[in-house]
Scaffold this motif. Structure first.
Motif, PDB file in Angstrom:
ATOM      1  N   THR A 187      45.859  27.487  37.933  1.00  0.00           N
ATOM      2  CA  THR A 187      45.975  29.232  38.738  1.00  0.00           C
ATOM      3  C   THR A 187      45.151  28.781  40.232  1.00  0.00           C
ATOM      4  N   ILE A 206      43.486  30.842  43.784  1.00  0.00           N
ATOM      5  CA  ILE A 206      43.045  32.125  44.146  1.00  0.00           C
ATOM      6  C   ILE A 206      43.337  32.304  45.693  1.00  0.00           C
ATOM      7  N   GLU A 247      38.240  39.176  45.813  1.00  0.00           N
ATOM      8  CA  GLU A 247      37.795  39.570  44.541  1.00  0.00           C
ATOM      9  C   GLU A 247      37.968  40.990  44.163  1.00  0.00           C
ATOM     10  N   GLN A 257      40.507  42.276  44.007  1.00  0.00           N
ATOM     11  CA  GLN A 257      41.839  42.545  43.617  1.00  0.00           C
ATOM     12  C   GLN A 257      41.714  43.009  42.082  1.00  0.00           C
ATOM     13  N   ALA A 258      40.612  42.309  41.581  1.00  0.00           N
ATOM     14  CA  ALA A 258      40.390  42.638  39.783  1.00  0.00           C
ATOM     15  C   ALA A 258      39.616  44.030  39.773  1.00  0.00           C
ATOM     16  N   TRP A 311      45.266  45.629  38.504  1.00  0.00           N
ATOM     17  CA  TRP A 311      45.849  44.772  37.352  1.00  0.00           C
ATOM     18  C   TRP A 311      46.495  45.637  36.296  1.00  0.00           C
ATOM     19  N   LYS A 335      50.452  33.382  37.050  1.00  0.00           N
ATOM     20  CA  LYS A 335      50.228  34.338  37.770  1.00  0.00           C
ATOM     21  C   LYS A 335      49.961  35.867  36.978  1.00  0.00           C
ATOM     22  N   ARG A 336      49.494  36.660  37.730  1.00  0.00           N
ATOM     23  CA  ARG A 336      49.074  37.946  36.924  1.00  0.00           C
ATOM     24  C   ARG A 336      49.540  39.099  37.536  1.00  0.00           C
ATOM     25  N   ARG A 384      50.198  42.755  39.024  1.00  0.00           N
ATOM     26  CA  ARG A 384      49.543  43.869  39.484  1.00  0.00           C
ATOM     27  C   ARG A 384      50.739  45.147  39.504  1.00  0.00           C
ATOM     28  N   ASP A 440      48.552  35.235  42.337  1.00  0.00           N
ATOM     29  CA  ASP A 440      47.573  34.610  42.076  1.00  0.00           C
ATOM     30  C   ASP A 440      46.298  35.424  41.838  1.00  0.00           C
ATOM     31  N   PHE A 441      45.245  34.737  41.033  1.00  0.00           N
ATOM     32  CA  PHE A 441      44.329  35.536  40.667  1.00  0.00           C
ATOM     33  C   PHE A 441      43.277  34.204  40.145  1.00  0.00           C
ATOM     34  N   ASP A 442      42.028  34.713  40.021  1.00  0.00           N
ATOM     35  CA  ASP A 442      41.046  33.936  39.414  1.00  0.00           C
ATOM     36  C   ASP A 442      40.736  33.966  37.934  1.00  0.00           C
TER      37      ASP A 442
END
Length: 532
Positions: free
Chosen positions: A4, A6, A10, A12-13, A23, A198-199, A201, A226-228
């Protein structure tokens, strides 16, 4: 490990308000869906939300057989339960499946007694209006007034359960039923692509005007970024690692809301639980892997596909077991999930599951039934009765065959007619009430009337009078029954009621005129009932 990266802040989540980008599991579409059910109450199932596929006698019977097999294994390992076993139905909504489960449990009362087990059935839902509707439902109300049945308002994602009255003990397990629930709880979407992850959204839009509150009109768009991964829940990270190790490519749904709900159930039951669930779901590894995003992130039929395969992996990782179907059905998947016993020891449960929920699965039978209903006018009456029997005399199946039965009655032979007469009381026994649906007692009364069985038809119409709101066609057909039974006074009253409800019902006006002017001649005038 999962690769993954980033490349975004932050924030984003963080959950966002309105229909802004967020998300998928944090999108406001889920709270908006909950608002839809709050606003509609039981009327949500009035020709809007489908329910028969997960609320039918066949599934209820299969669940009770599975429960009994599980209890035998539990008692062998843990001893006799010291308290009544609570069966908690989550998101019961319309209450139809609650009624069917209570009937199926009562049919096995002797078996439970031999096991030394008593049951307390708890019907729960998020929507208070649904609880009030259950308490006024003429079929469900007597159950709720009996010992061993109760209802409660409960958010299955909440940590608290204020409706629990008694402390638990180490030998008494819990049973949970979740039909057509998990696919309406928050989910997260992930995309495995060339070794990266990837996650999703999500952003959704709803039309303006009268369709703004119709979930089927909402447009959901999911974009992968992309995400953490370190910010994800432990269970989610574990599942994504499992799928990575399987060589996953494509889109994977993680049932975030279902897992949070199950963790609440685990806390409530102290990890002594059986979960029975049927839903619009992916149940096999092959059906789960390699999916295109547009295949599984669409929001249709008021819900989104739920990943039962991921729930199976979750239970196995937590020391439990899960049994899923070997094949992926188009309409429905059923699963049995258990924790609190020694894995690999519930052989009777596995055999029962394979018989009732896999080889003869609700999804397979539902698909077969829908195919036959589409061809119902080409079926013989005997074949229709066989379908009814296979589907455990489901009123929804009878309603689907109703018009074809009326067409085939004149050509039916004696054996077919006799089998139909024997089948109809079994259908009546399974009846339920949902706003907007024609009462099954009326349809059966109509068929009995066409068969010339006036007294049984009258009984069906009187049952309909007791349990359903009045309508003109019911009173008109009642009037014909009274005429056939030579009760002109009751016939006159019935036709008057029909005209009061529908002044344009000319047939009722004609018979009323004949009665009041002594012109009734049943030898020359057929008593032809009407339908809705």
């Amino acid at each position: 490990m999962i690769s993954t990266s980033i490349d975004s802040p932050e924030s984003q989540a963080s959950p966002e308000s309105g229909n802004a980008v967020a998300w998928l599991c944090e999108s406001s579409i889920w709270s908006r869906l909950a608002d839809f059910y709050q606003e509609k109450g039981k009327k949500a199932w009035q020709s809007e939300v489908p329910f028969q596929i997960t609320s039918n006698p066949q599934i209820a019977t299969a669940y009770v057989e599975t429960l009994l097999a599980w209890l035998e294994g539990w008692i062998a390992q843990h001893g006799q339960p010291k308290r009544p076993i609570r069966i908690v139905e989550l998101g019961a909504g319309h209450g139809v499946f609650s009624l069917m489960m209570l009937r199926a449990l009562s049919e096995q009362e002797g078996v439970f007694a031999r096991l030394g087990v008593t049951i307390h059935y708890v019907i729960t839902d998020l929507v208070e209006a649904n609880l009030l509707a259950w308490q006024e439902d003429p079929l469900l109300k007597p159950w709720l007034q009996s010992e061993g049945v109760s209802c409660a308002q409960w958010d299955c994602l909440a940590d608290q359960h204020p409706w629990m009255e008694e402390p638990s003990d180490s030998q008494t397990p819990w049973v949970f039923v979740a039909n057509y629930l998990f696919d309406s709880l928050p989910q997260d979407a992930y995309l495995f692509e060339k070794g990266t992850l990837k996650r999703g959204r999500a952003q959704w839009e709803s039309p303006t005007g009268t369709q703004a509150n119709d979930p089927n009109q909402w447009n959901l768009a999911v974009e992968f970024t992309d995400f953490d991964a370190t910010k994800l829940p432990i269970a989610t990270r574990g599942l994504l690692t499992e799928y990575h190790n399987m060589g996953a490519e494509g889109c994977i749904l993680i049932p975030d809301g279902a897992i949070r709900c199950i963790e609440t159930l685990r806390d409530l039951s102290q990890d002594r639980m059986l979960l029975l669930s049927s839903d619009k779901a992916l149940s096999t590894q092959s059906s789960t892997l390699g999916r295109r995003p547009e295949e599984i992130t669409s929001f249709a039929s008021y819900s989104m596909l739920v990943n039962f395969h991921a729930l199976q992996l979750y239970f196995q990782h937590e020391g439990g077991e899960a049994w899923l179907q070997d094949t992926q059905q188009e309409f429905l998947a059923s699963g049995v999930f258990s924790i609190g016993h020694r894995p690999g020891t519930y052989f009777a449960l596995e055999r029962t599951f394979r018989m009732h929920l896999d080889r003869n699965s609700p999804g397979d039978l539902g698909s077969l039934c829908n195919g036959l209903l589409a061809q119902r006018f080409s079926l013989k009456l005997g074949s229709m009765i066989s379908l009814l029997k296979v589907m455990n005399y489901d009123p929804a199946v009878f309603a689907g065959l109703y018009d074809a039965m009326l067409t085939h009655l004149p050509q039916a032979n004696h054996s077919e007619l006799n089998d139909l007469i024997l089948a109809m009381p079994k259908v009546v026994k399974q009846r339920y009430a949902v706003p907007g649906y024609v009462p099954i007692a009326f349809q059966i009364g109509h068929i009995l009337q066409v068969m010339g069985r006036w007294e049984p038809a009258l009984e069906m119409y009187q049952l309909c009078q007791q349990e359903d709101p009045p309508f003109a066609e019911l009173w008109y057909n009642l009037g014909l029954c009274y005429l056939a039974l030579q009760n002109h006074q009751e016939a006159e009253s019935a036709f008057q009621q029909a005209i009061q409800l529908n002044p344009e019902l000319l047939l009722a006006q004609g018979w009323l005129y004949r009665i009041q002017n002594n012109l009734v001649s049943l030898d020359t005038e057929p008593l032809t009932p009407t339908s809705l």
